[in-house]
Structures are given as C-alpha cells and as structure tokens.
Design a protein around this motif. Structure first.
Motif, PDB file in Angstrom:
ATOM      1  N   ALA B  46       0.835  -1.203   0.000  1.00 52.49           N
ATOM      2  CA  ALA B  46       0.000   0.000   0.000  1.00 52.49           C
ATOM      3  C   ALA B  46       0.876   1.262   0.000  1.00 52.49           C
ATOM      4  N   ASN B  47       1.893   1.266   0.850  1.00 50.76           N
ATOM      5  CA  ASN B  47       2.850   2.389   0.887  1.00 50.76           C
ATOM      6  C   ASN B  47       3.514   2.592  -0.466  1.00 50.76           C
ATOM      7  N   GLU B  48       3.997   1.490  -0.999  1.00 51.53           N
ATOM      8  CA  GLU B  48       4.722   1.511  -2.277  1.00 51.53           C
ATOM      9  C   GLU B  48       3.856   2.129  -3.381  1.00 51.53           C
ATOM     10  N   LEU B  49       2.587   1.743  -3.402  1.00 49.66           N
ATOM     11  CA  LEU B  49       1.699   2.161  -4.501  1.00 49.66           C
ATOM     12  C   LEU B  49       0.857   3.390  -4.157  1.00 49.66           C
ATOM     13  N   LYS B  50       1.040   3.914  -2.943  1.00 53.04           N
ATOM     14  CA  LYS B  50       0.257   5.087  -2.491  1.00 53.04           C
ATOM     15  C   LYS B  50      -1.243   4.843  -2.621  1.00 53.04           C
ATOM     16  N   VAL B  51      -1.659   3.657  -2.186  1.00 53.39           N
ATOM     17  CA  VAL B  51      -3.095   3.362  -2.114  1.00 53.39           C
ATOM     18  C   VAL B  51      -3.373   2.796  -0.723  1.00 53.39           C
ATOM     19  N   SER B  52      -4.644   2.546  -0.420  1.00 57.34           N
ATOM     20  CA  SER B  52      -4.973   2.011   0.906  1.00 57.34           C
ATOM     21  C   SER B  52      -4.639   0.524   0.981  1.00 57.34           C
ATOM     22  N   ARG B  53      -4.474   0.064   2.209  1.00 61.19           N
ATOM     23  CA  ARG B  53      -4.242  -1.347   2.458  1.00 61.19           C
ATOM     24  C   ARG B  53      -5.417  -2.159   1.908  1.00 61.19           C
ATOM     25  N   GLN B  54      -6.606  -1.618   2.103  1.00 58.68           N
ATOM     26  CA  GLN B  54      -7.820  -2.296   1.630  1.00 58.68           C
ATOM     27  C   GLN B  54      -7.806  -2.450   0.097  1.00 58.68           C
ATOM     28  N   ALA B  55      -7.329  -1.410  -0.580  1.00 56.94           N
ATOM     29  CA  ALA B  55      -7.279  -1.463  -2.055  1.00 56.94           C
ATOM     30  C   ALA B  55      -6.348  -2.581  -2.519  1.00 56.94           C
ATOM     31  N   VAL B  56      -5.237  -2.737  -1.802  1.00 56.41           N
ATOM     32  CA  VAL B  56      -4.287  -3.801  -2.151  1.00 56.41           C
ATOM     33  C   VAL B  56      -4.940  -5.167  -1.906  1.00 56.41           C
ATOM     34  N   PHE B  57      -5.587  -5.282  -0.756  1.00 53.39           N
ATOM     35  CA  PHE B  57      -6.276  -6.526  -0.416  1.00 53.39           C
ATOM     36  C   PHE B  57      -7.302  -6.885  -1.494  1.00 53.39           C
ATOM     37  N   ASP B  58      -8.111  -5.895  -1.879  1.00 53.36           N
ATOM     38  CA  ASP B  58      -9.149  -6.131  -2.896  1.00 53.36           C
ATOM     39  C   ASP B  58      -8.522  -6.537  -4.228  1.00 53.36           C
ATOM     40  N   LEU B  59      -7.471  -5.838  -4.607  1.00 53.68           N
ATOM     41  CA  LEU B  59      -6.820  -6.156  -5.882  1.00 53.68           C
ATOM     42  C   LEU B  59      -6.282  -7.588  -5.875  1.00 53.68           C
ATOM     43  N   LEU B  60      -5.627  -7.969  -4.781  1.00 52.14           N
ATOM     44  CA  LEU B  60      -5.091  -9.337  -4.687  1.00 52.14           C
ATOM     45  C   LEU B  60      -6.206 -10.368  -4.820  1.00 52.14           C
ATOM     46  N   LYS B  61      -7.301 -10.133  -4.089  1.00 51.10           N
ATOM     47  CA  LYS B  61      -8.418 -11.074  -4.137  1.00 51.10           C
ATOM     48  C   LYS B  61      -8.984 -11.160  -5.550  1.00 51.10           C
ATOM     49  N   ARG B  62      -9.111  -9.994  -6.206  1.00 46.61           N
ATOM     50  CA  ARG B  62      -9.687  -9.949  -7.554  1.00 46.61           C
ATOM     51  C   ARG B  62      -8.789 -10.694  -8.550  1.00 46.61           C
ATOM     52  N   VAL B  63      -7.489 -10.484  -8.410  1.00 48.33           N
ATOM     53  CA  VAL B  63      -6.549 -11.109  -9.340  1.00 48.33           C
ATOM     54  C   VAL B  63      -6.513 -12.631  -9.136  1.00 48.33           C
ATOM     55  N   GLU B  64      -6.557 -13.047  -7.884  1.00 50.09           N
ATOM     56  CA  GLU B  64      -6.597 -14.495  -7.618  1.00 50.09           C
ATOM     57  C   GLU B  64      -7.831 -15.118  -8.266  1.00 50.09           C
ATOM     58  N   LYS B  65      -8.944 -14.398  -8.160  1.00 49.73           N
ATOM     59  CA  LYS B  65     -10.199 -14.885  -8.730  1.00 49.73           C
ATOM     60  C   LYS B  65     -10.108 -14.952 -10.258  1.00 49.73           C
ATOM     61  N   LEU B  66      -9.477 -13.915 -10.835  1.00 54.08           N
ATOM     62  CA  LEU B  66      -9.263 -13.880 -12.283  1.00 54.08           C
ATOM     63  C   LEU B  66      -8.447 -15.094 -12.735  1.00 54.08           C
ATOM     64  N   LEU B  67      -7.333 -15.323 -12.033  1.00 50.77           N
ATOM     65  CA  LEU B  67      -6.444 -16.428 -12.407  1.00 50.77           C
ATOM     66  C   LEU B  67      -7.153 -17.773 -12.244  1.00 50.77           C
ATOM     67  N   GLU B  68      -7.891 -17.918 -11.135  1.00 52.06           N
ATOM     68  CA  GLU B  68      -8.626 -19.174 -10.939  1.00 52.06           C
ATOM     69  C   GLU B  68      -9.729 -19.314 -11.989  1.00 52.06           C
ATOM     70  N   GLY B  69     -10.245 -18.188 -12.439  1.00 53.78           N
ATOM     71  CA  GLY B  69     -11.246 -18.207 -13.509  1.00 53.78           C
ATOM     72  C   GLY B  69     -10.660 -18.745 -14.810  1.00 53.78           C
ATOM     73  N   TYR B  70      -9.467 -18.277 -15.156  1.00 56.04           N
ATOM     74  CA  TYR B  70      -8.803 -18.799 -16.358  1.00 56.04           C
ATOM     75  C   TYR B  70      -8.547 -20.295 -16.212  1.00 56.04           C
ATOM     76  N   GLU B  71      -8.083 -20.686 -15.028  1.00 53.70           N
ATOM     77  CA  GLU B  71      -7.811 -22.107 -14.803  1.00 53.70           C
ATOM     78  C   GLU B  71      -9.108 -22.920 -14.864  1.00 53.70           C
ATOM     79  N   GLY B  72     -10.178 -22.365 -14.335  1.00 59.84           N
ATOM     80  CA  GLY B  72     -11.472 -23.045 -14.400  1.00 59.84           C
ATOM     81  C   GLY B  72     -11.891 -23.294 -15.845  1.00 59.84           C
ATOM     82  N   LYS B  73     -11.618 -22.311 -16.705  1.00 56.61           N
ATOM     83  CA  LYS B  73     -11.977 -22.463 -18.113  1.00 56.61           C
ATOM     84  C   LYS B  73     -10.990 -23.344 -18.871  1.00 56.61           C
TER      85      LYS B  73
END
Lengths: 122, 122
Positions: B46-73
């Motif tokens: 969050a510090n590195e990217l000048k965003v909130s901790r929550q934003a980083v958490f959300d992005l990580l969760k979203r990306v994991e879901k995206l990757l698992e989505g590709y794997e699901g397909k």
C-alpha cells in the motif's frame, strides 16, 4: 481461406482451440468447428447460421486472430510443442538403446530423462 | 490473507501466474509479485503504490479470482500437473528397473512411456 498448407493450418488451429478454445464464445467455437472439424464451406456455414458468407469469413479471421493473440501472450502451444519434441527424442533414444540391448545407453537415456523431468524442462 | 497452508497457496499462485500471468495487466502482475515473490505485507505494498491497504487486499483477491477463472476455463495448470505426475512415475519405474539391472522391466517401462508420448497422454 485456403492456405498454402491447409494441413499445417488445420493442425495449428486444432492446437490453438485445444489450449484456448474455452476463452471463445459458444458461437465462435461453433463456427470454428463447422469449418475446421466438419469441413463445411463458408457458404454452407453461412446457410446454417443465416448470415452472409462474408460474415462467416470475417468471424473466422477474427477468431484466428484472437487465438493467435492468446498464443502470442501465453505461448502455451509453443511450450507444449517444445516439450513434446524433447519427449519424442527421449523415446527415440531409449528405443534405440533397447534395440541394441545396450545397458549403458539405456542408463544414460534414463538419467538424462530423469534430469529433464526433475528440472521441470518437460 | 494468511491461508491455512501458505506454502500450498504460494505454489498454486506461482503456477497460475506462470500459465496465465500474461493475461493480467502490468499493475496486477506487479502487486502479485510484491506479495508472493518479494513477500511484502499488504501495508508495505500500500505504501509503495500510495493506495490504501484495503485497495491492495481487494486487488489481490480480484486477481486471484481472475487467475482461478482462467484455470477453471482452460485447466492448463491441472493438465500440466497430471502430465508431470505421469512423467515422475515413469522416471521412478525406469530408475527402479535400472537399479535392479532388470532388462525386461526397463523394456516394459520404455514401451509404456513410448505409448504414452505417442498417444499424446503427456
């Protein structure tokens, strides 16, 4: 749509669909299947889908570009082909050693195969 | 974000990124790399990217879901793991035959490996 080497194109499209087909829409996959599996002409597909021959042509071109785009990014067909070539070569070496009944040869082939697998090169 | 088995999760994410990472944006890959490779905390990213901790958490969760989505397909990680398990088993059988210096065993192992490769099962 006839390419210089229709067979090469067919094999290529089959591989691309095998790896990335699930990223296409149902309709896109359907048209590919009509063209590359059922071997229907553009006109026959157009009739089937009640669209123009040109629409089928455009869709096919667009889908091929999409699939090649995925391959350009992910390179998974290329990776698979490279690994497959290595496996076929390994099989060849082992069969040759068996034919010669040469224990040293087979030992070497197995060791280098084991190393390849353990290092994740196949 | 700590999972029951952090190591399993790490291996899983590494595989998913290895196969599908190029379908992510530069920024998505960057955050994954900070978290899973550089082992930075959410706060540090969050510090590195000048965003909130929550934003980083959300992005990580979203990306994991995206990757698992590709794997699901596409299921390419699963395919790779299945093939890899077969190759490791084959190596094991061949090494065992070598250790016993048993020609029949090695012959059988090579034949079944050859069949596996030729039929495209690995």
């Amino acid at each position: 749509m006839m390419e210089e080497s229709t067979l090469d194109k067919l094999i290529r499209m089959n591989l691309l669909v095998d790896f990335y087909g699930q990223l296409l829409t149902e309709r896109q996959r359907q048209v590919l299947s009509y063209y590359y599996e059922d071997n229907l002409s553009l006109g026959e597909i157009a009739n089937e889908l009640k669209v123009s021959r040109q629409a089928v042509f455009d869709l096919l071109k667009r889908v091929e570009k999409l699939l090649e785009g995925y391959e350009g990014k992910l390179g998974l067909v290329n990776r698979w082909q490279t690994e497959r070539a290595k496996l076929l070569q390994t099989v060849g070496e082992m069969k040759e050693a068996l034919a010669k009944r040469d224990w040293n040869n087979i030992e070497n082939a197995v060791q280098s195969f084991a190393k390849m697998v353990e290092e994740g090169r196949v």
